[in-house]
Design an enzyme around this catalytic site. Sequence first.
Site, mmCIF file in Angstrom:
data_model
loop_
_atom_site.group_PDB
_atom_site.id
_atom_site.type_symbol
_atom_site.label_atom_id
_atom_site.label_comp_id
_atom_site.label_asym_id
_atom_site.label_seq_id
_atom_site.Cartn_x
_atom_site.Cartn_y
_atom_site.Cartn_z
ATOM 1 N N CYS A 84 8.493 -1.328 -0.284
ATOM 2 C CA CYS A 84 8.338 -2.383 0.487
ATOM 3 C C CYS A 84 7.986 -3.667 -0.197
ATOM 4 C CB CYS A 84 7.179 -2.331 1.526
ATOM 5 S SG CYS A 84 7.015 -3.818 2.601
ATOM 6 N N CYS A 103 5.004 -5.811 1.042
ATOM 7 C CA CYS A 103 3.694 -5.143 0.991
ATOM 8 C C CYS A 103 3.275 -5.436 -0.520
ATOM 9 C CB CYS A 103 3.935 -3.824 1.058
ATOM 10 S SG CYS A 103 4.730 -3.289 2.827
#
Length: 100
Positions: free
Chosen positions: A13, A16
């Site tokens: 991600c 993230c």
Amino acid sequence: GPPTLAFYTAAWCGPCQDVAAHVEDLSGRLEGPLLRILRVDVDTLGALARAQGVKAVPQFEVHRAGHVVERLAGCGPEALSEVAARHAADYAEDLKKKES
């Protein structure tokens, strides 16, 4: 115990990874007796993420006394800092009230 800020993340991600450095900074500044920070990799701990209703990452939850008291998704570093500091301050205030 103190509130826990749970950071649901994944290695794949991009957003993230972008916010991870900020979470580390928060950990260095605020983590301790008034706040705990927990990183949850949704691929490694998928059952936990599903049980918490995590459908997208990054997602943040503040847990207090066994309950989710606040959820954030897609938030910026400023909002995350505000939430973490507010919950740590609320917990500190609760501790003061118990002492008096």
